[in-house]
Design a protein around this motif. Structure first.
Motif, PDB file in Angstrom:
ATOM      1  N   LYS A  58      -7.996  -7.228   6.441  1.00  0.00           N
ATOM      2  CA  LYS A  58      -8.489  -8.315   7.305  1.00  0.00           C
ATOM      3  C   LYS A  58      -7.572  -9.532   7.252  1.00  0.00           C
ATOM      4  N   GLY A  59      -6.523  -9.436   6.439  1.00  0.00           N
ATOM      5  CA  GLY A  59      -5.581 -10.561   6.312  1.00  0.00           C
ATOM      6  C   GLY A  59      -5.935 -11.522   5.196  1.00  0.00           C
ATOM      7  N   VAL A  60      -6.901 -11.138   4.358  1.00  0.00           N
ATOM      8  CA  VAL A  60      -7.313 -11.988   3.237  1.00  0.00           C
ATOM      9  C   VAL A  60      -6.703 -11.437   1.956  1.00  0.00           C
ATOM     10  N   VAL A  61      -5.905 -12.260   1.260  1.00  0.00           N
ATOM     11  CA  VAL A  61      -5.247 -11.816   0.025  1.00  0.00           C
ATOM     12  C   VAL A  61      -5.938 -12.448  -1.173  1.00  0.00           C
ATOM     13  N   THR A  62      -6.349 -11.614  -2.116  1.00  0.00           N
ATOM     14  CA  THR A  62      -6.973 -12.101  -3.339  1.00  0.00           C
ATOM     15  C   THR A  62      -6.012 -13.027  -4.075  1.00  0.00           C
ATOM     16  N   ALA A  63      -6.498 -14.180  -4.510  1.00  0.00           N
ATOM     17  CA  ALA A  63      -5.644 -15.167  -5.173  1.00  0.00           C
ATOM     18  C   ALA A  63      -4.942 -14.571  -6.385  1.00  0.00           C
ATOM     19  N   GLY A  64      -3.616 -14.794  -6.454  1.00  0.00           N
ATOM     20  CA  GLY A  64      -2.844 -14.336  -7.605  1.00  0.00           C
ATOM     21  C   GLY A  64      -2.456 -12.870  -7.566  1.00  0.00           C
ATOM     22  N   LEU A  65      -2.838 -12.155  -6.500  1.00  0.00           N
ATOM     23  CA  LEU A  65      -2.535 -10.725  -6.404  1.00  0.00           C
ATOM     24  C   LEU A  65      -1.039 -10.495  -6.233  1.00  0.00           C
ATOM     25  N   THR A  66      -0.469  -9.583  -7.028  1.00  0.00           N
ATOM     26  CA  THR A  66       0.950  -9.242  -6.893  1.00  0.00           C
ATOM     27  C   THR A  66       1.095  -7.988  -6.042  1.00  0.00           C
ATOM     28  N   GLU A  67       2.316  -7.707  -5.616  1.00  0.00           N
ATOM     29  CA  GLU A  67       2.549  -6.521  -4.785  1.00  0.00           C
ATOM     30  C   GLU A  67       2.231  -5.230  -5.556  1.00  0.00           C
ATOM     31  N   ASP A  68       2.609  -5.198  -6.835  1.00  0.00           N
ATOM     32  CA  ASP A  68       2.316  -4.016  -7.657  1.00  0.00           C
ATOM     33  C   ASP A  68       0.813  -3.794  -7.772  1.00  0.00           C
ATOM     34  N   GLU A  69       0.068  -4.884  -7.934  1.00  0.00           N
ATOM     35  CA  GLU A  69      -1.395  -4.779  -8.042  1.00  0.00           C
ATOM     36  C   GLU A  69      -2.016  -4.305  -6.725  1.00  0.00           C
ATOM     37  N   LEU A  70      -1.430  -4.754  -5.612  1.00  0.00           N
ATOM     38  CA  LEU A  70      -1.915  -4.322  -4.296  1.00  0.00           C
ATOM     39  C   LEU A  70      -1.725  -2.815  -4.126  1.00  0.00           C
ATOM     40  N   TRP A  71      -0.533  -2.335  -4.476  1.00  0.00           N
ATOM     41  CA  TRP A  71      -0.264  -0.895  -4.342  1.00  0.00           C
ATOM     42  C   TRP A  71      -1.137  -0.088  -5.299  1.00  0.00           C
ATOM     43  N   ARG A  72      -1.359  -0.613  -6.492  1.00  0.00           N
ATOM     44  CA  ARG A  72      -2.228   0.070  -7.444  1.00  0.00           C
ATOM     45  C   ARG A  72      -3.648   0.168  -6.879  1.00  0.00           C
ATOM     46  N   ALA A  73      -4.124  -0.921  -6.277  1.00  0.00           N
ATOM     47  CA  ALA A  73      -5.453  -0.923  -5.667  1.00  0.00           C
ATOM     48  C   ALA A  73      -5.522   0.073  -4.512  1.00  0.00           C
ATOM     49  N   LYS A  74      -4.443   0.157  -3.740  1.00  0.00           N
ATOM     50  CA  LYS A  74      -4.407   1.101  -2.610  1.00  0.00           C
ATOM     51  C   LYS A  74      -4.573   2.537  -3.087  1.00  0.00           C
ATOM     52  N   TYR A  75      -3.822   2.896  -4.150  1.00  0.00           N
ATOM     53  CA  TYR A  75      -3.880   4.275  -4.625  1.00  0.00           C
ATOM     54  C   TYR A  75      -5.199   4.582  -5.339  1.00  0.00           C
ATOM     55  N   VAL A  76      -5.790   3.586  -5.981  1.00  0.00           N
ATOM     56  CA  VAL A  76      -7.120   3.767  -6.579  1.00  0.00           C
ATOM     57  C   VAL A  76      -8.153   3.957  -5.463  1.00  0.00           C
ATOM     58  N   PHE A  77      -8.055   3.129  -4.438  1.00  0.00           N
ATOM     59  CA  PHE A  77      -8.958   3.216  -3.285  1.00  0.00           C
ATOM     60  C   PHE A  77      -8.832   4.578  -2.601  1.00  0.00           C
ATOM     61  N   ASP A  78      -7.582   4.992  -2.345  1.00  0.00           N
ATOM     62  CA  ASP A  78      -7.345   6.277  -1.680  1.00  0.00           C
ATOM     63  C   ASP A  78      -7.816   7.459  -2.523  1.00  0.00           C
ATOM     64  N   SER A  79      -7.792   7.293  -3.849  1.00  0.00           N
ATOM     65  CA  SER A  79      -8.167   8.403  -4.730  1.00  0.00           C
ATOM     66  C   SER A  79      -9.664   8.695  -4.713  1.00  0.00           C
ATOM     67  N   ALA A  80     -10.463   7.704  -4.317  1.00  0.00           N
ATOM     68  CA  ALA A  80     -11.917   7.851  -4.446  1.00  0.00           C
ATOM     69  C   ALA A  80     -12.683   7.781  -3.129  1.00  0.00           C
ATOM     70  N   PHE A  81     -12.091   7.186  -2.085  1.00  0.00           N
ATOM     71  CA  PHE A  81     -12.821   7.006  -0.825  1.00  0.00           C
ATOM     72  C   PHE A  81     -12.173   7.809   0.300  1.00  0.00           C
ATOM     73  N   HIS A  82     -13.016   8.449   1.122  1.00  0.00           N
ATOM     74  CA  HIS A  82     -12.521   9.294   2.213  1.00  0.00           C
ATOM     75  C   HIS A  82     -11.805   8.433   3.249  1.00  0.00           C
ATOM     76  N   PRO A  83     -10.593   8.844   3.675  1.00  0.00           N
ATOM     77  CA  PRO A  83      -9.802   8.016   4.588  1.00  0.00           C
ATOM     78  C   PRO A  83     -10.435   7.822   5.969  1.00  0.00           C
ATOM     79  N   ASP A  84     -11.248   8.781   6.422  1.00  0.00           N
ATOM     80  CA  ASP A  84     -11.850   8.683   7.754  1.00  0.00           C
ATOM     81  C   ASP A  84     -13.244   8.074   7.728  1.00  0.00           C
ATOM     82  N   THR A  85     -14.066   8.501   6.774  1.00  0.00           N
ATOM     83  CA  THR A  85     -15.465   8.045   6.754  1.00  0.00           C
ATOM     84  C   THR A  85     -15.675   6.821   5.868  1.00  0.00           C
TER      85      THR A  85
END
Length: 324
Positions: A58-85
């Motif tokens: 949505k364009g909102v960045v968590t304060a203090g978030l680094t690029e590595d932390e963003l990518w880590r969150a992406k892969y954690v998110f992708d590992s547990a939540f269905h990409p379509d539903t």
């Protein structure tokens, strides 16, 4: 004091972090996707990663978030939540559960393969697990019906058991070492049955194909055939090291005094050997073919070729998601 955000909102987290045009880039991606440590994450950690990703989109960045932390969150998110539903996936159906689940099931299949009840039980367990994985990772565009799931499940289980029992009968006349490869042959046969049946809708109606800019050009059954063939090859090769290397080692170890004295250690040792192989084989074999596969327009169905050449005359190559 709230620190300023350290990253921009222009990072494309819809795509993998590494270049998927190279084998090394794809391997890095799948080592992260299949990381077994992700199944140990708590609901709070999963929810935190989910919120970071939803906010970032949505364009909102968590304060203090680094690029590595963003990518880590992406892969954690992708590992547990269905990409379509967007639904949280069944734990044992997630890609991060592939190594621990497969090492346990495969290790037991290869330890208890001599009797008919053991063959029936472990091949049934294996195909039940495969059905859960296929259902959990189903496409939102082409959902698997209960009938398709049931047909694929019964057919793959029957094929695997029939192959295992038939080869077991033949293996009685050859060396014990060859008999240890019967479970691998059964798994390979089941993959050749299970995956095409599970994706029969794609074979019948085709899968979406696009140009290099993701503009949809139509649906192709020829592309589906290539995609499914690549997945079958990857799945069989994925199982190969874990089912081909341990038999040689176990055949040697079982002649030693240790296993003769402690025969109950055979199963844990075999599971451990299979697990070691799968930690590397799973991501490396997933990376064999690009997730965004390609095909020459000239290899598509004749009607589709005409349609593309009429509406997009400059397009010579089309792209599609091969699945997993």
């Amino acid at each position: 004091m709230i620190s300023e955000c350290t990253i921009s909102t222009s990072i494309n987290i819809k795509e993998p972090r590494w270049d998927q045009g190279t084998f090394v880039g794809r391997a890095k991606h799948f080592f992260t996707v299949t990381d077994p440590r992700n199944i140990l994450l708590s609901n709070e950690q999963l929810e935190k990663a989910r919120q970071i990703i939803l906010d970032y989109k949505k364009g909102v960045v968590t304060a203090g978030l680094t690029e590595d932390e963003l990518w880590r969150a992406k892969y954690v998110f992708d590992s547990a939540f269905h990409p379509d539903t967007g639904e949280k996936m069944l734990l044992i159906g997630r890609m991060s559960a592939q190594v621990p689940m497969n090492m346990t099931i495969t290790g037991c299949m290869m330890t208890f393969y001599r009797t008919t009840p053991a063959v029936l039980f472990w091949q049934w367990i294996n195909q039940s697990f495969n059905a859960i994985v296929n259902y959990t990772n189903r496409s939102g565009d082409a959902p698997i019906t209960v009938n398709q799931l049931g047909t694929a499940y019964v057919s793959a289980t029957t094929g695997a058991v029939a192959t295992a029992l038939g080869l077991n009968a033949l293996a009685k006349h050859v060396s014990p070492l060859i008999g240890r490869f019967v479970p691998f042959a059964a798994v390979a046969a089941a993959n050749c049955i299970n995956i095409p049946l599970m994706r029969q809708r794609e074979l019948k109606h085709g899968i979406p194909i696009t140009d290099e800019n993701d503009n949809r050009l139509g649906e192709s059954s020829k592309a589906a055939q290539q995609a499914i063939t690549q997945v079958v090859v990857s799945r069989i090769l994925m199982a190969s090291p874990g089912m081909a290397i341990p038999p040689f080692l176990m055949n040697s170890l079982e002649k030693k005094a240790f296993l003769k004295r402690f025969p109950w250690m055979s199963a844990p040792i075999q599971v451990g050997l299979v697990g070691f192989c799968l930690v590397f084989a799973t991501p490396l074999c997933c990376a064999l073919f690009p997730q965004k596969s390609s095909m020459a327009v000239s290899r598509l169905e004749a009607e589709l070729q005409e349609k593309i050449r009429a509406s997009h005359p400059g397009v010579e190559t089309v792209y599609f998601n091969k699945g997993l």
